[in-house]
Design an enzyme around this catalytic site. Structure first.
Site, PDB file in Angstrom:
ATOM      1  N   ARG A   1     -51.445 -67.390 -35.282  1.00  0.00           N
ATOM      2  CA  ARG A   1     -51.129 -68.203 -36.473  1.00  0.00           C
ATOM      3  C   ARG A   1     -52.402 -68.603 -37.200  1.00  0.00           C
ATOM      4  O   ARG A   1     -53.477 -68.670 -36.598  1.00  0.00           O
ATOM      5  CB  ARG A   1     -50.308 -69.436 -36.096  1.00  0.00           C
ATOM      6  CG  ARG A   1     -51.001 -70.467 -35.203  1.00  0.00           C
ATOM      7  CD  ARG A   1     -51.839 -71.469 -35.953  1.00  0.00           C
ATOM      8  NE  ARG A   1     -52.120 -72.661 -35.179  1.00  0.00           N
ATOM      9  CZ  ARG A   1     -53.218 -73.374 -35.305  1.00  0.00           C
ATOM     10  NH1 ARG A   1     -54.185 -72.990 -36.114  1.00  0.00           N
ATOM     11  NH2 ARG A   1     -53.395 -74.479 -34.588  1.00  0.00           N
TER      12      ARG A   1
ATOM     13  N   ARG B   1     -48.440 -72.663 -42.649  1.00  0.00           N
ATOM     14  CA  ARG B   1     -48.859 -72.008 -41.403  1.00  0.00           C
ATOM     15  C   ARG B   1     -48.212 -70.639 -41.391  1.00  0.00           C
ATOM     16  O   ARG B   1     -46.988 -70.531 -41.552  1.00  0.00           O
ATOM     17  CB  ARG B   1     -48.392 -72.788 -40.177  1.00  0.00           C
ATOM     18  CG  ARG B   1     -49.093 -74.118 -40.002  1.00  0.00           C
ATOM     19  CD  ARG B   1     -49.985 -74.108 -38.775  1.00  0.00           C
ATOM     20  NE  ARG B   1     -50.874 -75.252 -38.787  1.00  0.00           N
ATOM     21  CZ  ARG B   1     -51.069 -76.072 -37.750  1.00  0.00           C
ATOM     22  NH1 ARG B   1     -50.438 -75.869 -36.618  1.00  0.00           N
ATOM     23  NH2 ARG B   1     -51.918 -77.072 -37.839  1.00  0.00           N
TER      24      ARG B   1
ATOM     25  N   CYS C   1     -56.739 -80.842 -39.967  1.00  0.00           N
ATOM     26  CA  CYS C   1     -57.381 -81.206 -38.695  1.00  0.00           C
ATOM     27  C   CYS C   1     -58.665 -80.394 -38.536  1.00  0.00           C
ATOM     28  O   CYS C   1     -58.659 -79.178 -38.735  1.00  0.00           O
ATOM     29  CB  CYS C   1     -56.436 -80.912 -37.533  1.00  0.00           C
ATOM     30  SG  CYS C   1     -57.113 -81.366 -35.929  1.00  0.00           S
TER      31      CYS C   1
ATOM     32  N   THR D   1     -60.082 -79.247 -36.099  1.00  0.00           N
ATOM     33  CA  THR D   1     -59.996 -78.182 -35.091  1.00  0.00           C
ATOM     34  C   THR D   1     -59.553 -76.865 -35.717  1.00  0.00           C
ATOM     35  O   THR D   1     -59.696 -75.810 -35.115  1.00  0.00           O
ATOM     36  CB  THR D   1     -58.979 -78.524 -33.980  1.00  0.00           C
ATOM     37  OG1 THR D   1     -57.684 -78.671 -34.586  1.00  0.00           O
ATOM     38  CG2 THR D   1     -59.355 -79.780 -33.252  1.00  0.00           C
TER      39      THR D   1
ATOM     40  N   ARG E   1     -52.540 -75.048 -23.075  1.00  0.00           N
ATOM     41  CA  ARG E   1     -51.547 -76.032 -23.531  1.00  0.00           C
ATOM     42  C   ARG E   1     -50.265 -75.854 -22.725  1.00  0.00           C
ATOM     43  O   ARG E   1     -50.094 -74.866 -22.029  1.00  0.00           O
ATOM     44  CB  ARG E   1     -51.217 -75.832 -25.026  1.00  0.00           C
ATOM     45  CG  ARG E   1     -52.377 -76.063 -25.960  1.00  0.00           C
ATOM     46  CD  ARG E   1     -51.975 -75.922 -27.423  1.00  0.00           C
ATOM     47  NE  ARG E   1     -53.112 -76.220 -28.298  1.00  0.00           N
ATOM     48  CZ  ARG E   1     -53.054 -76.276 -29.619  1.00  0.00           C
ATOM     49  NH1 ARG E   1     -51.917 -76.069 -30.244  1.00  0.00           N
ATOM     50  NH2 ARG E   1     -54.124 -76.551 -30.339  1.00  0.00           N
TER      51      ARG E   1
ATOM     52  N   GLU F   1     -49.186 -78.181 -28.088  1.00  0.00           N
ATOM     53  CA  GLU F   1     -50.108 -79.305 -27.912  1.00  0.00           C
ATOM     54  C   GLU F   1     -49.390 -80.524 -27.341  1.00  0.00           C
ATOM     55  O   GLU F   1     -48.295 -80.873 -27.795  1.00  0.00           O
ATOM     56  CB  GLU F   1     -50.668 -79.645 -29.290  1.00  0.00           C
ATOM     57  CG  GLU F   1     -51.722 -80.704 -29.252  1.00  0.00           C
ATOM     58  CD  GLU F   1     -53.084 -80.104 -29.514  1.00  0.00           C
ATOM     59  OE1 GLU F   1     -53.344 -79.754 -30.639  1.00  0.00           O
ATOM     60  OE2 GLU F   1     -53.869 -79.998 -28.562  1.00  0.00           O
TER      61      GLU F   1
HETATM   62  P1  ADP Z   1     -49.824 -74.598 -33.409  1.00  0.00           P
HETATM   63  O1  ADP Z   1     -50.040 -73.405 -32.587  1.00  0.00           O
HETATM   64  O2  ADP Z   1     -49.117 -74.224 -34.672  1.00  0.00           O
HETATM   65  O3  ADP Z   1     -51.058 -75.348 -33.570  1.00  0.00           O
HETATM   66  P2  ADP Z   1     -48.296 -75.941 -31.283  1.00  0.00           P
HETATM   67  O4  ADP Z   1     -49.326 -75.908 -30.217  1.00  0.00           O
HETATM   68  O5  ADP Z   1     -47.537 -77.205 -31.459  1.00  0.00           O
HETATM   69  O6  ADP Z   1     -48.891 -75.670 -32.731  1.00  0.00           O
HETATM   70  O7  ADP Z   1     -47.285 -74.745 -31.055  1.00  0.00           O
HETATM   71  C1  ADP Z   1     -46.260 -74.533 -31.935  1.00  0.00           C
HETATM   72  C2  ADP Z   1     -45.121 -73.759 -31.311  1.00  0.00           C
HETATM   73  O8  ADP Z   1     -45.528 -72.440 -31.075  1.00  0.00           O
HETATM   74  C3  ADP Z   1     -44.636 -74.339 -30.009  1.00  0.00           C
HETATM   75  O9  ADP Z   1     -43.243 -74.286 -29.945  1.00  0.00           O
HETATM   76  C4  ADP Z   1     -45.202 -73.369 -28.997  1.00  0.00           C
HETATM   77  O10 ADP Z   1     -44.425 -73.289 -27.838  1.00  0.00           O
HETATM   78  C5  ADP Z   1     -45.145 -72.083 -29.764  1.00  0.00           C
HETATM   79  N1  ADP Z   1     -46.025 -71.055 -29.243  1.00  0.00           N
HETATM   80  C6  ADP Z   1     -47.371 -71.057 -29.172  1.00  0.00           C
HETATM   81  N2  ADP Z   1     -47.840 -69.947 -28.618  1.00  0.00           N
HETATM   82  C7  ADP Z   1     -46.759 -69.194 -28.313  1.00  0.00           C
HETATM   83  C8  ADP Z   1     -46.583 -67.918 -27.717  1.00  0.00           C
HETATM   84  N3  ADP Z   1     -47.605 -67.158 -27.326  1.00  0.00           N
HETATM   85  N4  ADP Z   1     -45.305 -67.479 -27.545  1.00  0.00           N
HETATM   86  C9  ADP Z   1     -44.260 -68.222 -27.962  1.00  0.00           C
HETATM   87  N5  ADP Z   1     -44.365 -69.409 -28.526  1.00  0.00           N
HETATM   88  C10 ADP Z   1     -45.603 -69.894 -28.706  1.00  0.00           C
HETATM   89  C1  CIR Z   2     -55.377 -85.119 -31.044  1.00  0.00           C
HETATM   90  O1  CIR Z   2     -56.441 -85.584 -31.418  1.00  0.00           O
HETATM   91  O2  CIR Z   2     -55.126 -84.900 -29.855  1.00  0.00           O
HETATM   92  C2  CIR Z   2     -54.329 -84.763 -32.059  1.00  0.00           C
HETATM   93  N1  CIR Z   2     -54.665 -85.399 -33.291  1.00  0.00           N
HETATM   94  C3  CIR Z   2     -54.236 -83.249 -32.206  1.00  0.00           C
HETATM   95  C4  CIR Z   2     -55.548 -82.594 -32.450  1.00  0.00           C
HETATM   96  C5  CIR Z   2     -55.582 -81.077 -32.500  1.00  0.00           C
HETATM   97  N2  CIR Z   2     -54.335 -80.450 -32.709  1.00  0.00           N
HETATM   98  C6  CIR Z   2     -53.821 -80.119 -33.882  1.00  0.00           C
HETATM   99  O3  CIR Z   2     -54.386 -80.272 -34.941  1.00  0.00           O
HETATM  100  N3  CIR Z   2     -52.651 -79.522 -33.835  1.00  0.00           N
END
Ligand code: ADP
Ligand code: CIR
Length: 380
Positions: free
Chosen positions: A149, A252, A294, A296, A332, A337
């Site tokens: 992503r 995204r 963010c 990050t 994660r 996250e």
């Molecule tokens: P982001 O990756 O957009 O920063 P998150 O960590 O919240 O945000 O993940 C968003 C969603 O994507 C969650 O439901 C997570 O389980 C899913 N996800 C992340 N990586 C994978 C993967 N390799 N396969 C399936 N789902 C994934």
């Molecule tokens: C933190 O500081 O833990 C949250 N604000 C998440 C930080 C990084 N993750 C994100 O941007 N998805």
């Protein structure tokens, strides 16, 4: 146009009007709140990068600054103050905050993205030799699914805390308009959150396609105002190409499929991003690459992840985390996250996104995952 009367008044003593033109002082009540919240935050044992770098000296130097959008330090750090369990603790309330509050953003960026210094410059986009990216788990023994992503912000709009309700819908219509002309395997439909049944929304979240609702870190950052206005998801029929609108970032772009074929996922991802970038202009900064809410997510903004089962390594989570760090990876939970692992499934991805090219990010993740699998296989 900046109202000169208001500026003069702000310089004298009235702070209220100054908020509108953004050139005045930080309002007294905001300063009081900042001082109080900082004192409380100092007493916590937060492990966040904000706690590590927001010294009294830096705090005093920047607490009276304000961007032309009217954002103050409080707008950036209140999430970290209210959630001491944050990993990072700071958001860019608007694009200018990265420079106005550079004394706190820069050390956090340097730490997270490993060595990206004040004078470092993000390289230009390079997708690399896409056809050379392979399958991280050709026999399908460990990897459940693979996802890549990136985040994008539309040029001409601020970030979440400064967006009006109208701007949320404007971003939504600009994006859905652009997405509606996609063809082939990128062709799909837009599903707004407004009007979506809770059952369908929850199923999309449970299946890892849709962002969750009610993230407390984003809520404290003022990033969920007017929810669900302007929020939604676009996806193709197979749900292998998805676009989130107006969650943490304006946009995204996601490519996702079962198994470990990172090459195929990356190929679809690059063609989707390229197509979309032909239709809309995203915010880009000479030094920091693509600008995001963010810190990050700056630079390439890419997070390439696998959902993976490594039961032997996961018996010792401290070791697994140590191993991940060695390869610049991040572990994660299954729901992303701040979540826990379910059925022994972990989400492992590249950690840094800034200071290296798109291809280098993908290669870093590929090499790291291949190593992790090798170690899992070799463990008795
Ligand atoms: P982001 O990756 O957009 O920063 P998150 O960590 O919240 O945000 O993940 C968003 C969603 O994507 C969650 O439901 C997570 O389980 C899913 N996800 C992340 N990586 C994978 C993967 N390799 N396969 C399936 N789902 C994934
Ligand atoms: C933190 O500081 O833990 C949250 N604000 C998440 C930080 C990084 N993750 C994100 O941007 N998805």
């Amino acid at each position: 146009m900046v109202c000169q009367i208001i500026v003069k008044m702000a310089k004298a003593k009235c702070h209220k009007c100054a908020e509108k033109c953004g050139k005045g002082k930080v309002p007294h009540d905001v300063l009081l709140k900042l001082d109080r919240a900082f004192k409380d935050f100092q007493k916590t044992d937060s492990k966040s990068l904000l706690k590590k770098y927001l010294t009294q000296e830096i705090f005093d130097k920047i607490k009276t600054k304000k961007t032309s959008f009217g954002s103050t330090l409080l707008d950036c750090v209140q999430s970290g103050f209210e959630n001491p369990d944050s990993g990072i603790g700071i958001y860019a309330a608007d694009p200018e905050t990265y420079t106005i509050f550079e004394d706190i953003f820069n050390p956090i960026i340097e730490d997270y993205h490993v060595g990206f210094k004040k004078f470092s410059k993000h390289p230009t986009t390079d997708w690399g030799s896409i056809k050379d990216v392979g399958n991280v788990d050709p026999k399908g023994e460990f990897v459940v699914s693979t996802r890549v992503r990136c985040c994008r912000s539309l040029e001409g709009f601020p970030f979440n805390p400064c967006l009006t309700q109208n701007q949320y819908t404007e971003i939504e219509s600009k994006m859905t308009n652009a997405l509606s002309s996609l063809k082939g395997n990128l062709k799909g439909n837009y599903y707004p959150l407004t009007g979506m049944t809770k059952d369908i929304q929850q199923k999309l979240i449970d299946d890892h396609f849709l962002f969750k609702e009610g993230d407390r870190f984003l809520q404290s950052a003022n990033a969920c105002r007017f929810w669900p206005t302007g929020r939604g998801i676009f996806h193709n029929e197979d749900k292998t190409f998805l676009v989130w609108i107006n969650e943490e970032d304006h946009v995204r772009i996601i490519s996702l499929q079962k198994g470990g074929d990172l090459g195929q996922v990356y190929q679809r991802f690059v063609s989707a991003v390229t197509e979309i970038e032909n239709k809309v202009t995203f915010m880009k900064n000479d030094r920091l690459g693509y600008l995001t809410f963010c810190p990050t997510n700056l630079g390439t903004t890419i997070r390439a992840s696998v959902h993976i089962k490594v039961p032997k390594l996961a018996k010792d989570m401290a070791k697994l985390n140590e191993l991940a760090e060695k390869y610049h990876l991040q572990v994660r939970g299954t729901r992303g996250e701040h979540s826990e692992a379910e059925d022994g499934i972990y989400d492992i991805s590249n950690k840094r996104r800034l200071g290296l090219t798109e291809y280098e990010v993908i290669k870093e993740m590929y090499d790291g995952i291949v190593e992790i699998i090798k170690l899992e296989k070799g463990k008795t």
